[in-house]
Write a protein that holds these residues in place. Sequence first.
Motif, PDB file in Angstrom:
ATOM      1  N   LEU A 198       2.219  25.956  41.601  1.00 31.71           N
ATOM      2  CA  LEU A 198       3.525  26.253  42.212  1.00 31.71           C
ATOM      3  C   LEU A 198       3.323  27.347  43.254  1.00 31.71           C
ATOM      4  O   LEU A 198       2.731  28.388  42.963  1.00 31.71           O
ATOM      5  CB  LEU A 198       4.499  26.743  41.136  1.00 31.71           C
ATOM      6  N   ARG A 199       3.792  27.080  44.457  1.00 26.45           N
ATOM      7  CA  ARG A 199       3.791  28.097  45.509  1.00 26.45           C
ATOM      8  C   ARG A 199       5.231  28.479  45.761  1.00 26.45           C
ATOM      9  O   ARG A 199       6.017  27.653  46.226  1.00 26.45           O
ATOM     10  CB  ARG A 199       3.149  27.549  46.789  1.00 26.45           C
ATOM     11  N   VAL A 200       5.565  29.704  45.430  1.00 26.39           N
ATOM     12  CA  VAL A 200       6.960  30.101  45.568  1.00 26.39           C
ATOM     13  C   VAL A 200       7.058  31.383  46.383  1.00 26.39           C
ATOM     14  O   VAL A 200       6.304  32.327  46.170  1.00 26.39           O
ATOM     15  CB  VAL A 200       7.650  30.208  44.179  1.00 26.39           C
ATOM     16  N   ILE A 220      12.915  20.729  29.803  1.00 26.64           N
ATOM     17  CA  ILE A 220      11.459  20.746  29.557  1.00 26.64           C
ATOM     18  C   ILE A 220      11.142  21.886  28.606  1.00 26.64           C
ATOM     19  O   ILE A 220      11.923  22.825  28.461  1.00 26.64           O
ATOM     20  CB  ILE A 220      10.648  20.947  30.863  1.00 26.64           C
ATOM     21  N   GLU A 221       9.994  21.790  27.946  1.00 26.53           N
ATOM     22  CA  GLU A 221       9.462  22.944  27.238  1.00 26.53           C
ATOM     23  C   GLU A 221       9.133  23.979  28.302  1.00 26.53           C
ATOM     24  O   GLU A 221       8.583  23.610  29.348  1.00 26.53           O
ATOM     25  CB  GLU A 221       8.161  22.557  26.509  1.00 26.53           C
ATOM     26  N   PRO A 222       9.452  25.281  28.097  1.00 23.32           N
ATOM     27  CA  PRO A 222       9.097  26.260  29.126  1.00 23.32           C
ATOM     28  C   PRO A 222       7.629  26.135  29.518  1.00 23.32           C
ATOM     29  O   PRO A 222       6.748  26.070  28.663  1.00 23.32           O
ATOM     30  CB  PRO A 222       9.381  27.597  28.439  1.00 23.32           C
ATOM     31  N   ALA A 223       7.389  26.025  30.804  1.00 29.18           N
ATOM     32  CA  ALA A 223       6.021  25.866  31.303  1.00 29.18           C
ATOM     33  C   ALA A 223       5.447  27.251  31.575  1.00 29.18           C
ATOM     34  O   ALA A 223       6.048  28.064  32.256  1.00 29.18           O
ATOM     35  CB  ALA A 223       6.031  25.037  32.586  1.00 29.18           C
ATOM     36  N   SER A 224       4.263  27.494  31.045  1.00 33.00           N
ATOM     37  CA  SER A 224       3.631  28.794  31.183  1.00 33.00           C
ATOM     38  C   SER A 224       2.824  28.852  32.485  1.00 33.00           C
ATOM     39  O   SER A 224       2.107  27.912  32.822  1.00 33.00           O
ATOM     40  CB  SER A 224       2.728  28.986  29.958  1.00 33.00           C
ATOM     41  N   LEU A 225       2.973  29.957  33.212  1.00 35.81           N
ATOM     42  CA  LEU A 225       2.349  30.070  34.531  1.00 35.81           C
ATOM     43  C   LEU A 225       1.307  31.184  34.561  1.00 35.81           C
ATOM     44  O   LEU A 225       1.499  32.228  33.932  1.00 35.81           O
ATOM     45  CB  LEU A 225       3.417  30.366  35.593  1.00 35.81           C
ATOM     46  N   GLU A 226       0.252  30.946  35.309  1.00 38.34           N
ATOM     47  CA  GLU A 226      -0.772  31.979  35.515  1.00 38.34           C
ATOM     48  C   GLU A 226      -0.707  32.415  36.976  1.00 38.34           C
ATOM     49  O   GLU A 226      -0.845  31.581  37.877  1.00 38.34           O
ATOM     50  CB  GLU A 226      -2.148  31.375  35.202  1.00 38.34           C
ATOM     51  N   LEU A 227      -0.495  33.690  37.196  1.00 33.58           N
ATOM     52  CA  LEU A 227      -0.378  34.192  38.566  1.00 33.58           C
ATOM     53  C   LEU A 227      -1.751  34.169  39.235  1.00 33.58           C
ATOM     54  O   LEU A 227      -2.684  34.842  38.794  1.00 33.58           O
ATOM     55  CB  LEU A 227       0.183  35.621  38.542  1.00 33.58           C
ATOM     56  N   LEU A 242      -0.663  28.951  38.817  1.00 34.92           N
ATOM     57  CA  LEU A 242      -1.218  27.738  38.221  1.00 34.92           C
ATOM     58  C   LEU A 242      -0.367  27.399  37.005  1.00 34.92           C
ATOM     59  O   LEU A 242       0.039  28.294  36.259  1.00 34.92           O
ATOM     60  CB  LEU A 242      -2.672  27.965  37.804  1.00 34.92           C
ATOM     61  N   VAL A 243      -0.065  26.113  36.840  1.00 30.53           N
ATOM     62  CA  VAL A 243       0.736  25.688  35.687  1.00 30.53           C
ATOM     63  C   VAL A 243      -0.239  25.474  34.544  1.00 30.53           C
ATOM     64  O   VAL A 243      -1.119  24.613  34.615  1.00 30.53           O
ATOM     65  CB  VAL A 243       1.530  24.405  36.009  1.00 30.53           C
ATOM     66  N   ARG A 244      -0.089  26.299  33.493  1.00 27.79           N
ATOM     67  CA  ARG A 244      -1.152  26.411  32.495  1.00 27.79           C
ATOM     68  C   ARG A 244      -1.413  25.163  31.661  1.00 27.79           C
ATOM     69  O   ARG A 244      -2.478  24.621  31.668  1.00 27.79           O
ATOM     70  CB  ARG A 244      -0.855  27.560  31.535  1.00 27.79           C
ATOM     71  N   HIS A 245      -0.408  24.694  30.940  1.00 26.46           N
ATOM     72  CA  HIS A 245      -0.724  23.667  29.945  1.00 26.46           C
ATOM     73  C   HIS A 245      -0.189  22.291  30.311  1.00 26.46           C
ATOM     74  O   HIS A 245      -0.227  21.389  29.516  1.00 26.46           O
ATOM     75  CB  HIS A 245      -0.191  24.078  28.573  1.00 26.46           C
TER      76      HIS A 245
END
Length: 249
Positions: A198-200, A220-227, A242-245
């Motif tokens: 995701l680019r925000v 959706i299940e909350p999506a975990s993000l890595e900066l 990055l979308v983690r899982h």
Amino acid sequence: MRRIWPPEEVTDLDEQALETLYRYPSPNWLVVNFVASVDGAVSVNGRAGSLSDEPDRRVLKLGSDLADVLLVGATTAMVEEFRGYHPDDETRARRNAHGLAPVPPTAVVTTGRSLPSDAPVITEAEVPSFVITPSSTPEKQRAAWAEAGATVLTCGTDTVDLAEAVRELAGRGLGRIDSEGGPHLFGALLAQGLVDELRVTASPVLVSGAAGRIVAGVEIEPASLELASVVAENDTLLMRYLVRHLGAH
Ligand SMILES: NC(=O)c1ccc[n+]([C@@H]2O[C@H](COP(=O)([O-])OP(=O)(O)OC[C@H]3O[C@@H](n4cnc5c(N)ncnc54)[C@H](OP(=O)(O)O)[C@@H]3O)[C@@H](O)[C@H]2O)c1
């Protein structure tokens, strides 16, 4: 522009360094782009344009310059008046240097409700746009899109099966996918675990009102993000996550 995250990578970025940061790390990689106000609005008076500023436009352009295909929902294609990508000289040189086709096509996801056959994204495109639609779409509607110049792909039955759509595009050598919205398409992509990055952009304004958020539609299940990186220019922050899982496809 200045990279301010991660701490060990803090540096000023020239155009080349920015291009390196925003390249697609793999030939099969799906990026979703959004600009939102600091209070989370994705539009002002129904459009995203006034939220976007020069730094946002620069990274958005890099995303499409380095992509194999642009992906949008039918509403965004119409509201934001998409007309296919028309590369400038800089883009043509950049795409040539990266071994990419001269012009990335645009792919529009629709059940047929919001995409007329005379949509500019079909009629004004430099290379044929894809219309991705489920099998329930009437044959007459598909024929009208095709007649207007689109390549029609059928994926799914009542709604577009986006995993199938991504596979179909990748099978045509279009694996670097640059989604430019909108929120319902993003929600549907997330629900199927298809988003890699995701680019925000946090646009330095407050909007209030009833404007939507960057993800909408399905639960959706909350999506975990890595900066992955933060770039700053004046008051604007440009983040890559990055979308983690949910990234496997
Ligand atoms: N701030 C930003 O960066 C940004 C970016 C993009 C858009 N926006 C804003 O977002 C708003 C539009 O939002 P939105 O969420 O309605 O737009 P959207 O996601 O672009 O479009 C929704 C439409 O896409 C089609 N669609 C999505 N998923 C589908 C699926 N799985 N199968 C079949 N069709 C599917 C449907 O079209 P049919 O109705 O034809 O079936 C649906 O109505 C606009 O105000 C725009 O300005 C903001």
